[in-house]
Design a protein around this motif. Structure first.
Motif, PDB file in Angstrom:
ATOM      1  N   LEU A 160       0.833  -1.207   0.000  1.00  0.00           N
ATOM      2  CA  LEU A 160       0.000   0.000   0.000  1.00  0.00           C
ATOM      3  C   LEU A 160       0.866   1.255   0.000  1.00  0.00           C
ATOM      4  O   LEU A 160       0.543   2.245  -0.677  1.00  0.00           O
ATOM      5  N   LEU A 161       1.963   1.223   0.750  1.00  0.00           N
ATOM      6  CA  LEU A 161       2.873   2.361   0.766  1.00  0.00           C
ATOM      7  C   LEU A 161       3.495   2.566  -0.616  1.00  0.00           C
ATOM      8  O   LEU A 161       3.588   3.695  -1.120  1.00  0.00           O
ATOM      9  N   ALA A 162       3.895   1.444  -1.258  1.00  0.00           N
ATOM     10  CA  ALA A 162       4.482   1.543  -2.593  1.00  0.00           C
ATOM     11  C   ALA A 162       3.450   2.006  -3.615  1.00  0.00           C
ATOM     12  O   ALA A 162       3.743   2.826  -4.505  1.00  0.00           O
ATOM     13  N   ALA A 163       2.221   1.480  -3.493  1.00  0.00           N
ATOM     14  CA  ALA A 163       1.170   1.880  -4.428  1.00  0.00           C
ATOM     15  C   ALA A 163       0.832   3.357  -4.265  1.00  0.00           C
ATOM     16  O   ALA A 163       0.564   4.061  -5.255  1.00  0.00           O
ATOM     17  N   ALA A 164       0.858   3.846  -3.041  1.00  0.00           N
ATOM     18  CA  ALA A 164       0.586   5.276  -2.815  1.00  0.00           C
ATOM     19  C   ALA A 164       1.668   6.127  -3.470  1.00  0.00           C
ATOM     20  O   ALA A 164       1.377   7.184  -4.067  1.00  0.00           O
ATOM     21  N   VAL A 169       2.662   9.630  -8.975  1.00  0.00           N
ATOM     22  CA  VAL A 169       3.191   9.859 -10.323  1.00  0.00           C
ATOM     23  C   VAL A 169       2.173   9.447 -11.376  1.00  0.00           C
ATOM     24  O   VAL A 169       1.935  10.156 -12.360  1.00  0.00           O
ATOM     25  N   SER A 170       1.559   8.263 -11.181  1.00  0.00           N
ATOM     26  CA  SER A 170       0.593   7.758 -12.159  1.00  0.00           C
ATOM     27  C   SER A 170      -0.359   6.793 -11.457  1.00  0.00           C
ATOM     28  O   SER A 170       0.048   5.684 -11.103  1.00  0.00           O
ATOM     29  N   TRP A 171      -1.600   7.241 -11.262  1.00  0.00           N
ATOM     30  CA  TRP A 171      -2.539   6.352 -10.584  1.00  0.00           C
ATOM     31  C   TRP A 171      -2.881   5.137 -11.441  1.00  0.00           C
ATOM     32  O   TRP A 171      -3.255   4.081 -10.927  1.00  0.00           O
ATOM     33  N   GLN A 172      -2.733   5.276 -12.774  1.00  0.00           N
ATOM     34  CA  GLN A 172      -2.983   4.139 -13.651  1.00  0.00           C
ATOM     35  C   GLN A 172      -1.946   3.025 -13.410  1.00  0.00           C
ATOM     36  O   GLN A 172      -2.268   1.834 -13.431  1.00  0.00           O
ATOM     37  N   ALA A 173      -0.682   3.434 -13.211  1.00  0.00           N
ATOM     38  CA  ALA A 173       0.360   2.440 -12.933  1.00  0.00           C
ATOM     39  C   ALA A 173       0.099   1.755 -11.599  1.00  0.00           C
ATOM     40  O   ALA A 173       0.262   0.536 -11.464  1.00  0.00           O
ATOM     41  N   LEU A 178      -1.915  -3.120  -8.583  1.00  0.00           N
ATOM     42  CA  LEU A 178      -2.923  -3.559  -7.620  1.00  0.00           C
ATOM     43  C   LEU A 178      -3.848  -4.616  -8.223  1.00  0.00           C
ATOM     44  O   LEU A 178      -4.333  -5.509  -7.523  1.00  0.00           O
ATOM     45  N   GLY A 179      -4.092  -4.516  -9.532  1.00  0.00           N
ATOM     46  CA  GLY A 179      -5.008  -5.437 -10.184  1.00  0.00           C
ATOM     47  C   GLY A 179      -4.521  -6.873 -10.180  1.00  0.00           C
ATOM     48  O   GLY A 179      -5.327  -7.811 -10.233  1.00  0.00           O
ATOM     49  N   LEU A 180      -3.208  -7.091 -10.130  1.00  0.00           N
ATOM     50  CA  LEU A 180      -2.672  -8.454 -10.127  1.00  0.00           C
ATOM     51  C   LEU A 180      -2.598  -9.062  -8.722  1.00  0.00           C
ATOM     52  O   LEU A 180      -2.361 -10.259  -8.585  1.00  0.00           O
ATOM     53  N   THR A 181      -2.821  -8.266  -7.708  1.00  0.00           N
ATOM     54  CA  THR A 181      -2.676  -8.758  -6.333  1.00  0.00           C
ATOM     55  C   THR A 181      -3.692  -9.849  -5.976  1.00  0.00           C
ATOM     56  O   THR A 181      -3.308 -10.869  -5.399  1.00  0.00           O
ATOM     57  N   LEU A 267       5.884 -10.148 -14.901  1.00  0.00           N
ATOM     58  CA  LEU A 267       4.824  -9.776 -15.838  1.00  0.00           C
ATOM     59  C   LEU A 267       4.415  -8.313 -15.642  1.00  0.00           C
ATOM     60  O   LEU A 267       4.268  -7.553 -16.620  1.00  0.00           O
ATOM     61  N   SER A 268       4.246  -7.910 -14.386  1.00  0.00           N
ATOM     62  CA  SER A 268       3.823  -6.529 -14.109  1.00  0.00           C
ATOM     63  C   SER A 268       4.880  -5.524 -14.544  1.00  0.00           C
ATOM     64  O   SER A 268       4.570  -4.501 -15.174  1.00  0.00           O
TER      65      SER A 268
END
Length: 537
Positions: A160-164, A169-173, A178-181, A267-268
């Motif tokens: 979550l910290l990394a995703a934040a 920079v890019s919420w799409q990235a 997050l989608g693969l989690t 893959l990600s």
């Protein structure tokens, strides 16, 4: 003449031991403070790594684009990289110290539990299983409650910290990773159940191997004497092959789990790299991946491994979870043999009947298995847990004859005569011959035959005959538990004669199924589940 005695009222025995050991609960309590410190350092490590990734992305982006680099940025990069390395060192050190502290404290609790355990329950323990419990289980449980638990908590907080950071920079990235989690978590659940089952089977196989090995070491001279080394070696090899096979099964599943994480991470990162590359080359316009500065793209590619790194660390610790749960279950199974002993009214009634004993004579206690003959003998001398009455005969003033008799000395002569005085030692050879010890093919060397400290190499029958010989040479009351069991007819006859000889001048109390020994008794008590009956001699 038969005299029937009415049964005494049933007495409720107190519990033989304390409540369940609950190894996992103890470890959780012991590891709380260390776990908190470890989590704090791991959070610091994640935050500093994200900061160092951002500073490195800015530095390399500026260098590649030919922009000027300020000294402050260089200092910040060096400081953040050094801080990340220090935080990693402190987190690893904190984990090692916390796990060591928990394992040491568990061993202390284990030792206290074993010391507090009544003798009757201690006799039920397998030496091999106990050795495994003391050596292996505390470390496995400590790794579960510290290392695995920290990895579990960081698998929620770290990504979550990394995703934040990615979303800045890019919420799409951030959305892409997050989608693969959920897919990874699904695979965790599928593989995790198999790992737990394999780890449990591995621990059981190791326990069986250790128990068999300990038993073979104890009886090695007997095995050698019977030329059975090759056969026993083959049995141990089979056990070892089973353990190796189950260990390899656990490792295969662990590698499969780690491989799944690597696959999804690769893959990600590949998808991010392709989308970012297409955006920078102007070949495609993808929202969130186009029109980014170079340092932003570098930052995304550097943060993605940090996001998946927490899942990888969790997968590495998942094996520790399976081993820890199996170890905790094994420790509880080993130490939770604390059920109340069966209520045996005949035992308490027989104690009352034996309260006034003559100075000499042979008293034989008979009865079917489970009626309490051995329990009665131990209560007579006050060494049975849960005794409702005090000892009839002090344990220090009597000789114990049984398959579990203690054997002193390192040779047969010392085992028979040690501590009995000069007059007794002079008769050692004569008594040993009468009991059949000098004719035993597995005790080569006569009285000089080595038996090892505590008689570790002796069979139960050999221990029993040595105890009979010591009783013949001694002076106190004799307590015998199945003294003719598992003996050949000639040796059993000599043991019966020896006990009858002792009974002419001293008191002998024996528990036995042997009709020939019962026929020699001066007094005969027959135990049954309903009570006790005295049969006249």
């Amino acid at each position: 003449m038969i005299q029937s005695k009415a049964s005494a009222p049933a007495l409720t025995s107190p519990a033989a031991g304390a409540a369940g050991f609950a190894a996992l609960d103890k470890a959780n309590s012991l590891g709380k403070s260390g776990l908190r410190r470890l989590l704090a350092w791991q959070l610091v490590r994640s935050a500093v790594r994200i900061g160092s990734a951002g500073s490195l992305a800015l530095l390399f982006g500026a260098l590649i684009m030919g922009e000027s680099v300020t000294p402050a940025l260089v200092v910040a990069v060096a400081a953040l990289v050094a801080a990340a390395a220090l935080a990693s060192l402190m987190a690893d050190r904190c984990q090692a110290l916390a796990e060591t502290s928990v394992s040491k404290a568990l061993r202390v609790a284990l030792r206290e539990r074993l010391q507090a355990m009544p003798a009757g329950l201690q006799r039920k323990l397998s030496p091999g299983s106990a050795a495994v419990a003391i050596q292996r289980h505390p470390e496995a449980i400590a790794a579960l409650v510290v290392g695995h638990r920290a990895a579990t908590m960081m698998m929620a907080a770290g990504p979550l910290l990394a995703a934040a950071a990615l979303a800045l920079v890019s919420w799409q990235a951030a959305l892409l990773v997050l989608g693969l989690t959920p897919v990874m978590i699904l695979f965790f659940a599928l593989v995790g159940g198999a790992i737990r089952q394999s780890a449990r089977a591995q621990e059981q196989a190791f326990g069986h191997l250790a128990a068999q090995f300990a038993d073979r070491v104890r009886t090695l001279p007997t095995i050698v004497g019977n030329d059975a080394v090759a056969r026993e070696q083959a049995k141990l090899a089979e056990r070892l092959d089973v353990y190796v096979g189950r260990t390899m099964g656990v490792l295969r599943l662990a590698f499969l789990n780690a491989g799944l994480i690597d696959f999804f991470a690769a893959l990600s990162i590949a998808m991010l790299a392709v989308f970012l590359g297409l955006g920078h080359l102007g070949l495609a316009t993808i929202p969130g991946f186009s029109h980014l500065a170079l340092w932003q793209s570098l930052f995304i590619l550097m943060i993605a491994p940090e996001y998946f790194g927490h899942f990888r660390r969790f997968s590495e610790q998942y094996h520790a979870k399976a081993e820890g749960l199996a170890a905790a279950a094994g420790l509880d199974d080993l130490l939770d043999i604390t059920a109340d002993p069966p209520v045996l009214p005949a035992v308490d009634h027989a104690l009352a009947e034996l309260a006034d004993l003559p100075p000499h004579g042979l008293v034989v206690i008979s009865g079917s298995s489970g009626t309490g003959k051995s329990t009665l003998l131990r209560r007579i001398v006050g060494i049975e847990e849960g005794a409702a009455n005090g000892a009839v005969i002090p344990a220090g003033s009597c000789a114990w004859i049984g398959m579990d008799s203690f054997v002193p000395g390192a040779t047969l002569e010392e085992a028979i005569g040690e501590g009995l005085g000069d007059q007794a030692i002079a008769r050692v050879s004569e008594v040993a011959g009468r009991i059949g010890l000098l004719d035993d093919e597995l005790l080569r060397g006569g009285l000089a035959a080595p038996i090892g400290p505590g008689g570790v190499a002796l069979s139960g029958g050999q221990r029993l005959r040595i105890a009979v010989a010591r009783a013949l040479l001694g002076t106190g009351t004799v307590i015998a538990d199945e003294p003719t069991a598992k003996l050949d007819p000639a040796t059993a006859r000599s043991v019966r004669q020896g006990l009858r000889e002792i009974a002419s001048s001293r008191l002998v109390i024996a528990a036995s199924h042997d009709p020939a020994l019962i026929a020699l008794a001066d007094r005969h008590l027959a135990l049954s589940p309903a009570g006790v009956t005295e049969l006249a001699a």
